[in-house]
Design an enzyme around this catalytic site. Structure first.
Site, PDB file in Angstrom:
ATOM      1  N   ARG A 128     -11.429  42.772  70.540  1.00 21.34           N
ATOM      2  CA  ARG A 128     -11.609  43.458  69.464  1.00 21.34           C
ATOM      3  C   ARG A 128     -10.252  44.352  69.007  1.00 21.34           C
ATOM      4  O   ARG A 128      -9.289  43.910  69.568  1.00 21.34           O
ATOM      5  CB  ARG A 128     -12.590  45.352  69.690  1.00 21.34           C
ATOM      6  CG  ARG A 128     -11.370  45.954  71.322  1.00 21.34           C
ATOM      7  CD  ARG A 128     -10.544  46.839  70.006  1.00 21.34           C
ATOM      8  NE  ARG A 128     -10.485  47.813  71.564  1.00 21.34           N
ATOM      9  CZ  ARG A 128      -8.731  48.197  70.853  1.00 21.34           C
ATOM     10  NH1 ARG A 128      -7.884  48.221  70.324  1.00 21.34           N
ATOM     11  NH2 ARG A 128      -8.630  49.488  72.365  1.00 21.34           N
ATOM     12  N   GLU A 228     -14.074  56.142  66.770  1.00 21.19           N
ATOM     13  CA  GLU A 228     -12.687  56.785  67.387  1.00 21.19           C
ATOM     14  C   GLU A 228     -11.590  55.841  65.993  1.00 21.19           C
ATOM     15  O   GLU A 228     -10.780  56.776  65.310  1.00 21.19           O
ATOM     16  CB  GLU A 228     -11.270  55.981  68.190  1.00 21.19           C
ATOM     17  CG  GLU A 228     -10.365  55.886  68.370  1.00 21.19           C
ATOM     18  CD  GLU A 228      -9.749  55.475  70.435  1.00 21.19           C
ATOM     19  OE1 GLU A 228     -10.088  55.794  71.308  1.00 21.19           O
ATOM     20  OE2 GLU A 228      -8.364  55.280  69.792  1.00 21.19           O
ATOM     21  N   ARG A 232     -13.850  48.587  64.405  1.00 15.20           N
ATOM     22  CA  ARG A 232     -13.717  48.301  65.504  1.00 15.20           C
ATOM     23  C   ARG A 232     -14.173  46.751  65.648  1.00 15.20           C
ATOM     24  O   ARG A 232     -15.662  46.679  64.967  1.00 15.20           O
ATOM     25  CB  ARG A 232     -13.928  48.885  66.588  1.00 15.20           C
ATOM     26  CG  ARG A 232     -12.967  49.768  67.160  1.00 15.20           C
ATOM     27  CD  ARG A 232     -11.818  49.442  67.814  1.00 15.20           C
ATOM     28  NE  ARG A 232     -11.007  50.787  68.138  1.00 15.20           N
ATOM     29  CZ  ARG A 232     -10.553  51.259  69.752  1.00 15.20           C
ATOM     30  NH1 ARG A 232     -11.886  50.782  70.027  1.00 15.20           N
ATOM     31  NH2 ARG A 232      -9.758  51.928  69.581  1.00 15.20           N
ATOM     32  N   CYS A 274      -5.288  56.284  67.854  1.00 12.82           N
ATOM     33  CA  CYS A 274      -4.936  56.926  69.137  1.00 12.82           C
ATOM     34  C   CYS A 274      -3.581  55.713  68.466  1.00 12.82           C
ATOM     35  O   CYS A 274      -3.854  53.872  68.137  1.00 12.82           O
ATOM     36  CB  CYS A 274      -5.515  56.429  69.644  1.00 12.82           C
ATOM     37  SG  CYS A 274      -4.919  55.970  71.483  1.00 12.82           S
ATOM     38  N   THR A 276      -1.403  54.642  70.879  1.00 12.76           N
ATOM     39  CA  THR A 276      -1.954  53.362  70.988  1.00 12.76           C
ATOM     40  C   THR A 276      -2.460  51.540  71.529  1.00 12.76           C
ATOM     41  O   THR A 276      -2.356  50.856  72.150  1.00 12.76           O
ATOM     42  CB  THR A 276      -2.958  53.259  72.742  1.00 12.76           C
ATOM     43  OG1 THR A 276      -4.810  53.839  72.290  1.00 12.76           O
ATOM     44  CG2 THR A 276      -2.303  54.248  73.759  1.00 12.76           C
ATOM     45  N   ARG A 283      -7.159  44.130  72.381  1.00 16.96           N
ATOM     46  CA  ARG A 283      -7.335  44.608  72.738  1.00 16.96           C
ATOM     47  C   ARG A 283      -8.596  43.130  73.497  1.00 16.96           C
ATOM     48  O   ARG A 283      -9.512  43.033  72.740  1.00 16.96           O
ATOM     49  CB  ARG A 283      -8.026  45.758  73.910  1.00 16.96           C
ATOM     50  CG  ARG A 283      -8.079  45.617  75.048  1.00 16.96           C
ATOM     51  CD  ARG A 283      -8.678  46.660  75.533  1.00 16.96           C
ATOM     52  NE  ARG A 283     -10.422  47.205  76.035  1.00 16.96           N
ATOM     53  CZ  ARG A 283     -10.029  47.060  76.923  1.00 16.96           C
ATOM     54  NH1 ARG A 283     -10.627  46.965  77.780  1.00 16.96           N
ATOM     55  NH2 ARG A 283     -11.748  47.240  76.719  1.00 16.96           N
ATOM     56  N   ARG A 311      -9.227  48.650  83.732  1.00 15.98           N
ATOM     57  CA  ARG A 311     -10.401  49.755  83.469  1.00 15.98           C
ATOM     58  C   ARG A 311     -11.449  49.269  84.404  1.00 15.98           C
ATOM     59  O   ARG A 311     -12.194  47.816  84.884  1.00 15.98           O
ATOM     60  CB  ARG A 311     -10.547  49.106  81.964  1.00 15.98           C
ATOM     61  CG  ARG A 311      -9.780  49.789  80.719  1.00 15.98           C
ATOM     62  CD  ARG A 311     -10.432  49.823  79.131  1.00 15.98           C
ATOM     63  NE  ARG A 311      -8.720  50.219  78.466  1.00 15.98           N
ATOM     64  CZ  ARG A 311      -8.858  50.903  77.478  1.00 15.98           C
ATOM     65  NH1 ARG A 311     -10.297  50.709  76.532  1.00 15.98           N
ATOM     66  NH2 ARG A 311      -7.576  51.021  76.770  1.00 15.98           N
ATOM     67  N   GLU A 316     -12.950  51.962  79.183  1.00 15.02           N
ATOM     68  CA  GLU A 316     -12.068  53.021  79.259  1.00 15.02           C
ATOM     69  C   GLU A 316     -12.364  54.577  80.475  1.00 15.02           C
ATOM     70  O   GLU A 316     -13.555  54.739  79.651  1.00 15.02           O
ATOM     71  CB  GLU A 316     -11.339  53.460  77.892  1.00 15.02           C
ATOM     72  CG  GLU A 316     -10.287  54.756  78.189  1.00 15.02           C
ATOM     73  CD  GLU A 316     -10.028  54.958  76.547  1.00 15.02           C
ATOM     74  OE1 GLU A 316     -10.719  54.861  76.003  1.00 15.02           O
ATOM     75  OE2 GLU A 316      -8.371  54.416  77.055  1.00 15.02           O
TER      76      GLU A 316
HETATM   77  P1  ADP Z   1     -12.463  49.162  74.033  1.00 17.49           P
HETATM   78  O1  ADP Z   1     -12.141  47.931  73.949  1.00 17.49           O
HETATM   79  O2  ADP Z   1     -13.224  49.709  72.510  1.00 17.49           O
HETATM   80  O3  ADP Z   1     -11.441  49.950  73.331  1.00 17.49           O
HETATM   81  P2  ADP Z   1     -13.683  50.697  75.904  1.00 17.49           P
HETATM   82  O4  ADP Z   1     -13.097  49.705  76.929  1.00 17.49           O
HETATM   83  O5  ADP Z   1     -14.760  52.165  75.821  1.00 17.49           O
HETATM   84  O6  ADP Z   1     -12.943  50.311  74.040  1.00 17.49           O
HETATM   85  O7  ADP Z   1     -14.916  49.062  75.684  1.00 17.49           O
HETATM   86  C1  ADP Z   1     -15.684  49.409  75.063  1.00 17.49           C
HETATM   87  C2  ADP Z   1     -16.821  48.240  75.977  1.00 17.49           C
HETATM   88  O8  ADP Z   1     -16.940  47.289  75.478  1.00 17.49           O
HETATM   89  C3  ADP Z   1     -17.191  49.053  76.818  1.00 17.49           C
HETATM   90  O9  ADP Z   1     -18.890  49.076  77.853  1.00 17.49           O
HETATM   91  C4  ADP Z   1     -16.926  47.906  77.593  1.00 17.49           C
HETATM   92  O10 ADP Z   1     -17.864  48.161  79.187  1.00 17.49           O
HETATM   93  C5  ADP Z   1     -17.421  46.554  76.920  1.00 17.49           C
HETATM   94  N1  ADP Z   1     -16.709  45.427  77.075  1.00 17.49           N
HETATM   95  C6  ADP Z   1     -14.780  45.519  77.138  1.00 17.49           C
HETATM   96  N2  ADP Z   1     -14.801  44.665  77.770  1.00 17.49           N
HETATM   97  C7  ADP Z   1     -15.820  43.247  77.396  1.00 17.49           C
HETATM   98  C8  ADP Z   1     -16.070  42.352  78.525  1.00 17.49           C
HETATM   99  N3  ADP Z   1     -14.962  41.456  78.877  1.00 17.49           N
HETATM  100  N4  ADP Z   1     -17.181  41.688  78.337  1.00 17.49           N
HETATM  101  C9  ADP Z   1     -18.342  42.577  78.144  1.00 17.49           C
HETATM  102  N5  ADP Z   1     -18.104  44.047  77.721  1.00 17.49           N
HETATM  103  C10 ADP Z   1     -16.999  44.512  77.880  1.00 17.49           C
HETATM  104  N1  ARG Z   2      -6.751  60.412  74.307  1.00 16.51           N
HETATM  105  C1  ARG Z   2      -6.947  59.611  75.913  1.00 16.51           C
HETATM  106  C2  ARG Z   2      -6.113  59.326  76.987  1.00 16.51           C
HETATM  107  O1  ARG Z   2      -4.800  59.912  75.985  1.00 16.51           O
HETATM  108  C3  ARG Z   2      -7.836  57.802  75.248  1.00 16.51           C
HETATM  109  C4  ARG Z   2      -6.337  57.601  75.120  1.00 16.51           C
HETATM  110  C5  ARG Z   2      -6.049  55.903  74.782  1.00 16.51           C
HETATM  111  N2  ARG Z   2      -7.772  55.230  74.340  1.00 16.51           N
HETATM  112  C6  ARG Z   2      -7.997  55.313  74.012  1.00 16.51           C
HETATM  113  N3  ARG Z   2      -9.248  54.997  73.602  1.00 16.51           N
HETATM  114  N4  ARG Z   2      -7.773  55.632  72.055  1.00 16.51           N
HETATM  115  O2  ARG Z   2      -6.305  58.728  78.287  1.00 16.51           O
END
Ligand code: ADP
Ligand code: ARG
Length: 358
Positions: A128, A228, A232, A274, A276, A283, A311, A316
């Protein structure tokens, strides 16, 4: 000039962080007394203050990071806080460094061979990136009208996508049934609701107005709207073919950016809410099962050394389930998009080698 009540809240927030032994956020580490004194009276042109930057980390003492930028100017105006924190998070990217030009990896995706052709370890791969629409601030500074206007703008873009693989439908969150929403979240396609870190940052105002998800028929190309970040952009599919997932993401980004301009910062690259996510905003992740390696006490250390982040199964702040972990590149700034994806690719390749030799 910031009003007295806000200044008081900033000072109280600082004291609360200092008094919390359980808080280990980067905010706590870099919000020193001197930084508070220098920044507490400052305000961006849109009226955002240091309180807007720190309030999520003050309310959520378990934050890893704890700050958000209410608007683009905040990254500059509050740089005494942001710069060292960014340097810490993104592999030493210091205040003199500049994000390299965008290189999504066009023409090079074939270099990323399938990580798991036999389907032994990887359930799925997802890449993403985030984008902010030029001319709009981030969540805390957006009005309800802004949200609706932005949603209408991108919906028009989605309707005009010509590529047959990417074409799909936009589903606004407003009016979506709870069953459909929960299923989309459960299946890893949609963002969660009620993220306390975002809520405390004032990022969920007018929810669900202006929020939604676009996806193609196969749910391999998806775009989150106004969660966020403004956008995305996501490509995902079953298995470990990182190259194919990246190829589709590139096509998607190109389709959208041909129609809407995005905010880019000279030094920090693509702008996100953010810190990060700055820079590449990429990511790249796999959902992977590594029974032997993940049972090792040094699993996190191994991943750290490979530049990877772990994660849980629902992203997250979630836990692993059934031995499945979400492994992704950690750094997003100071390298190109293609390099960020390669970090995931080579790191996971190494983890699989370790698993096989264990
Ligand atoms: P982001 O990736 O946008 O930072 P999250 O960590 O919350 O946010 O992940 C968003 C969604 O994407 C979650 O439901 C997570 O399980 C899913 N996800 C992340 N990586 C994968 C993957 N490789 N395969 C399937 N689902 C994924
Ligand atoms: N603010 C949250 C923390 O400090 C998330 C930080 C990174 N993740 C994000 N989705 N931006 O733990």
């Amino acid at each position: 000039m910031t009003d007295a009540t806000t200044i008081q809240k900033i000072e109280k927030g600082f004291a609360k962080l200092q008094a919390s032994p359980e808080c280990h956020s980067l905010l706590k580490k870099y919000l020193t007394k001197e930084v508070v004194e220098e920044l507490k009276t400052k305000k961006t042109a849109l009226g955002a203050t240091l309180l807007d930057v720190i309030q999520s980390g003050v309310e959520n003492l378990d934050s890893g990071v704890g700050v958000y930028a209410p608007d683009a100017e905040a990254y500059t105006l509050f740089k005494r806080l942001f710069d060292p924190l960014i340097e810490d998070y993104h592999n030493g990217f210091d205040a003199e460094q500049k994000q390299p030009a965008t290189d999504l990896g066009e023409g090079k995706t074939a270099e990323l061979e399938d990580l798991d052709p036999e389907g032994k370890y990887i359930n799925s791969t997802r890449i993403r990136c985030g984008r902010s629409l030029e001319g709009y601030p981030f969540n805390p500074c957006l009005s309800e009208e802004n949200y609706l206007e932005m949603e209408a703008k991108v919906q028009k873009v989605f309707n005009e996508i010509e590529d047959a693989e990417l074409q799909g439908t936009y589903y606004p969150l407003d009016g979506m049934t709870k069953e459909v929403q929960s299923q989309l979240i459960e299946d890893h396609f949609l963002f969660k609701e009620g993220d306390r870190f975002l809520q405390a940052a004032n990022a969920c105002r007018f929810w669900p107005k202006g929020r939604g998800i676009f996806h193609n028929k196969d749910k391999t190309f998806l775009v989150w709207v106004n969660e966020e970040d403004h956008l995305r952009i996501i490509s995902m599919q079953k298995g470990g073919n990182v190259g194919a997932v990246l190829e589709r993401l590139i096509k998607g980004v190109k389709n959208i950016e041909a129609q809407v301009p995005f905010s880019r910062h000279e030094r920090l690259g693509w702008l996100t809410f953010c810190p990060t996510n700055l820079g590449t905003t990429v990511r790249a992740s796999v959902h992977i099962r590594l029974p032997k390696v993940s049972a090792r006490p040094d699993f996190k250390k191994i991943c750290d050394e490979l530049g990877l982040q772990i994660r849980g199964i629902h992203g997250e702040h979630s836990e692993s389930a059934g031995g499945v972990y979400d492994i992704s590149n950690k750094a997003r700034l100071g390298l190109t998009e293609f390099e960020a994806v390669k970090q995931l690719h080579s790191g996971v390749k190494k983890l699989i080698e370790l698993e096989e030799s264990a």
